[in-house]
Scaffold this motif. Sequence first.
Motif, PDB file in Angstrom:
ATOM      1  N   LYS A   1       9.809   6.900  -0.251  1.00  0.00           N
ATOM      2  CA  LYS A   1       8.356   6.899  -0.056  1.00  0.00           C
ATOM      3  C   LYS A   1       7.770   8.239  -0.488  1.00  0.00           C
ATOM      4  CE  LYS A   1       6.338   5.434   3.662  1.00  0.00           C
ATOM      5  NZ  LYS A   1       6.004   5.007   5.055  1.00  0.00           N
ATOM      6  N   THR A   2       6.619   8.147  -1.158  1.00  0.00           N
ATOM      7  CA  THR A   2       5.952   9.398  -1.548  1.00  0.00           C
ATOM      8  C   THR A   2       4.619   9.515  -0.829  1.00  0.00           C
ATOM      9  OG1 THR A   2       5.046   8.258  -3.477  1.00  0.00           O
ATOM     10  CG2 THR A   2       7.017   9.583  -3.811  1.00  0.00           C
ATOM     11  N   LYS A   3       4.118   8.418  -0.260  1.00  0.00           N
ATOM     12  CA  LYS A   3       2.848   8.467   0.491  1.00  0.00           C
ATOM     13  C   LYS A   3       2.784   7.298   1.450  1.00  0.00           C
ATOM     14  CE  LYS A   3      -0.927   8.467  -1.980  1.00  0.00           C
ATOM     15  NZ  LYS A   3      -2.122   8.790  -2.741  1.00  0.00           N
TER      16      LYS A   3
ATOM     17  N   ASN B   1       0.798  -1.235   0.000  1.00  0.00           N
ATOM     18  CA  ASN B   1       0.000   0.000   0.000  1.00  0.00           C
ATOM     19  C   ASN B   1       0.827   1.280   0.000  1.00  0.00           C
ATOM     20  OD1 ASN B   1      -2.745  -0.165  -0.430  1.00  0.00           O
ATOM     21  ND2 ASN B   1      -2.984  -1.296   1.499  1.00  0.00           N
ATOM     22  N   ASN B   2       2.120   1.157   0.298  1.00  0.00           N
ATOM     23  CA  ASN B   2       2.968   2.341   0.217  1.00  0.00           C
ATOM     24  C   ASN B   2       3.219   2.721  -1.239  1.00  0.00           C
ATOM     25  OD1 ASN B   2       3.944   3.327   2.867  1.00  0.00           O
ATOM     26  ND2 ASN B   2       4.501   1.157   3.107  1.00  0.00           N
ATOM     27  N   GLU B   3       3.381   4.015  -1.447  1.00  0.00           N
ATOM     28  CA  GLU B   3       3.763   4.477  -2.773  1.00  0.00           C
ATOM     29  C   GLU B   3       5.171   5.043  -2.691  1.00  0.00           C
ATOM     30  OE1 GLU B   3       0.900   6.914  -4.751  1.00  0.00           O
ATOM     31  OE2 GLU B   3      -0.774   5.676  -4.034  1.00  0.00           O
ATOM     32  N   ALA B   4       5.903   4.905  -3.764  1.00  0.00           N
ATOM     33  CA  ALA B   4       7.308   5.315  -3.731  1.00  0.00           C
ATOM     34  C   ALA B   4       7.793   5.661  -5.135  1.00  0.00           C
ATOM     35  CB  ALA B   4       8.167   4.205  -3.147  1.00  0.00           C
ATOM     36  N   VAL B   5       8.978   6.267  -5.176  1.00  0.00           N
ATOM     37  CA  VAL B   5       9.591   6.574  -6.474  1.00  0.00           C
ATOM     38  C   VAL B   5      10.970   5.923  -6.506  1.00  0.00           C
ATOM     39  CG1 VAL B   5      10.442   8.763  -5.576  1.00  0.00           C
ATOM     40  CG2 VAL B   5      10.311   8.426  -8.038  1.00  0.00           C
ATOM     41  N   LEU B   6      11.291   5.323  -7.651  1.00  0.00           N
ATOM     42  CA  LEU B   6      12.582   4.652  -7.808  1.00  0.00           C
ATOM     43  C   LEU B   6      13.682   5.700  -7.952  1.00  0.00           C
ATOM     44  CD1 LEU B   6      14.113   1.990  -8.213  1.00  0.00           C
ATOM     45  CD2 LEU B   6      13.544   2.114 -10.638  1.00  0.00           C
ATOM     46  N   VAL B   7      14.668   5.647  -7.052  1.00  0.00           N
ATOM     47  CA  VAL B   7      15.720   6.669  -7.099  1.00  0.00           C
ATOM     48  C   VAL B   7      17.123   6.116  -7.312  1.00  0.00           C
ATOM     49  CG1 VAL B   7      14.434   8.334  -5.695  1.00  0.00           C
ATOM     50  CG2 VAL B   7      15.975   6.686  -4.594  1.00  0.00           C
ATOM     51  N   GLY B   8      17.267   4.793  -7.200  1.00  0.00           N
ATOM     52  CA  GLY B   8      18.625   4.266  -7.391  1.00  0.00           C
ATOM     53  C   GLY B   8      18.658   2.757  -7.487  1.00  0.00           C
TER      54      GLY B   8
ATOM     55  N   ILE C   1       3.775  -4.928  -7.965  1.00  0.00           N
ATOM     56  CA  ILE C   1       3.716  -3.462  -7.873  1.00  0.00           C
ATOM     57  C   ILE C   1       2.913  -2.896  -9.035  1.00  0.00           C
ATOM     58  CG2 ILE C   1       5.938  -3.250  -6.684  1.00  0.00           C
ATOM     59  CD1 ILE C   1       7.216  -2.521  -9.316  1.00  0.00           C
ATOM     60  N   MET C   2       2.370  -1.697  -8.817  1.00  0.00           N
ATOM     61  CA  MET C   2       1.646  -1.020  -9.887  1.00  0.00           C
ATOM     62  C   MET C   2       2.451   0.201 -10.318  1.00  0.00           C
ATOM     63  SD  MET C   2      -2.289   0.306  -9.990  1.00  0.00           S
ATOM     64  CE  MET C   2      -2.023   1.791  -9.037  1.00  0.00           C
ATOM     65  N   LEU C   3       2.631   0.330 -11.607  1.00  0.00           N
ATOM     66  CA  LEU C   3       3.383   1.479 -12.117  1.00  0.00           C
ATOM     67  C   LEU C   3       2.434   2.605 -12.487  1.00  0.00           C
ATOM     68  CD1 LEU C   3       5.876  -0.413 -14.459  1.00  0.00           C
ATOM     69  CD2 LEU C   3       6.025   0.050 -12.015  1.00  0.00           C
TER      70      LEU C   3
END
Lengths: 222, 222
Positions: free
Chosen positions: A220-222, A154-161, A198-200
């Motif tokens: 994490k973004t949310k 349920n967490n949302e995130a952005v790929l950074v590395g 995961i959902m993109l």
Amino acid sequence: MDILTQTEENYLKAVFKITENDEKVASTNAIAALMNTSPASVTDMLKRLAGKGFLNYEKHRGVNLSEHGNVLATNLVRKHRLWEVFLVKMLDFSWDKVHDIAEQLEHVQSDELVERLDLFLDRPQFDPHGDPIPDADGKMTMRKQILLSTLAPNNEAVLVGVQESAATFLQYLDKMRLSLGTQLKIIERFEYDGSVKIMLTGGEEITISHKVCENLFVQKTK
Amino acid sequence: MDILTQTEENYLKAVFKITENDEKVASTNAIAALMNTSPASVTDMLKRLAGKGFLNYEKHRGVNLSEHGNVLATNLVRKHRLWEVFLVKMLDFSWDKVHDIAEQLEHVQSDELVERLDLFLDRPQFDPHGDPIPDADGKMTMRKQILLSTLAPNNEAVLVGVQESAATFLQYLDKMRLSLGTQLKIIERFEYDGSVKIMLTGGEEITISHKVCENLFVQKTK
DNA sequence: AATTATTTTTAGACTGGCCTAAAATTTAGA
DNA sequence: TCTAAATTTTAGGCCAGTCTAAAAATAATT
């Protein structure tokens, strides 16, 4: 007098890489494995570099970088990552092809070259794999990133590395349409094998293995 | 199998440089002088490179490049000159500082890198010193240039290249406001010492020595 | 605690690239 | 043409960086 051979520089980088995370010291075997060389050769070189003041070395105890060695190694990492940015941003290389070329370019000796390259690239803070680029004083901006494998559903995130930057892994990510900056949401984690659905952005759902999750850094973004 | 060490590459370049103008073969002494090494070392290396098929070598006869060696050497020159363009055009280096750095960059092994760099720089035909850049097939566009020392009074010409590219010489030219593309007219030639009075665009008149004239390539414009 | 397994170091040897000193060859001069 | 000068090659040795095999030290196991 800081003129090292390329080989000596590569040893310093290896020690840097092994000790940068958790490990306090780099073992002879670990260095040998990383550099595809024999432990005997490593021992020889460790004694040489310790003699020159770049390493702290006690027999059978492993090594780590002296203050002096750390400056050298950090500068090599800086050069490596700046060249990677150049190759991707300016020459349009794909991110899986730049490592080997940067390994060569990083050994070019010219402080003025590094400074001008840094300026030309607009002082980038991260390389194409998301790794931070040390500035001229060795400082780098650290992100509060975590491994995707530690993120709950349920967490949302952005790929950074990426943790690993082997060409095959990067090509796999390309195929999966995973690139730095990609937004994603954890749908489900399968305890059986640690794989994760995961959902993109766009709604596409994909499942990736535990091994892949362990090599992706996200914020994490949310 | 074309993997040469940097040193081997430097020897090929030396032979190339010595034989590119008039000389049919490069002598052991000439190579040693150019590379700041001993004739004995040169002999060793010549035998090695001849054994690998890059040089034609007969004892006491001097050497020249085999077809294979010529391809290699030409490609090195191509890389060297492309990197010089990059350093001057993109990183804003002055033309007297780029040689030493390009000497290092030319040894980076990656055909794709060279191709992409060439494209990025918009396929330049001449380097910052006016020397022609071989294309990927080894061909280069030659200009009908002559030495300033051979030009008679009253002729007008444009500076297109330098024979010598030592930093001190290039800095001297900068001081004199002589750069590639500069228009000039021969006013008078002094037979006594071979020096020449020239007029630059703008009407400024300067006198330069015979030695300088012998190191400047020009093209007649009138 | 004693033995086994692993890791690390030492010993000895090889190659590439360099050196000096001496020998061989070529070139120049008397 | 014969000798002197210059050039080139050989001989022998050194250092960096590598290897394998064996010895020494540390860690693991019973």
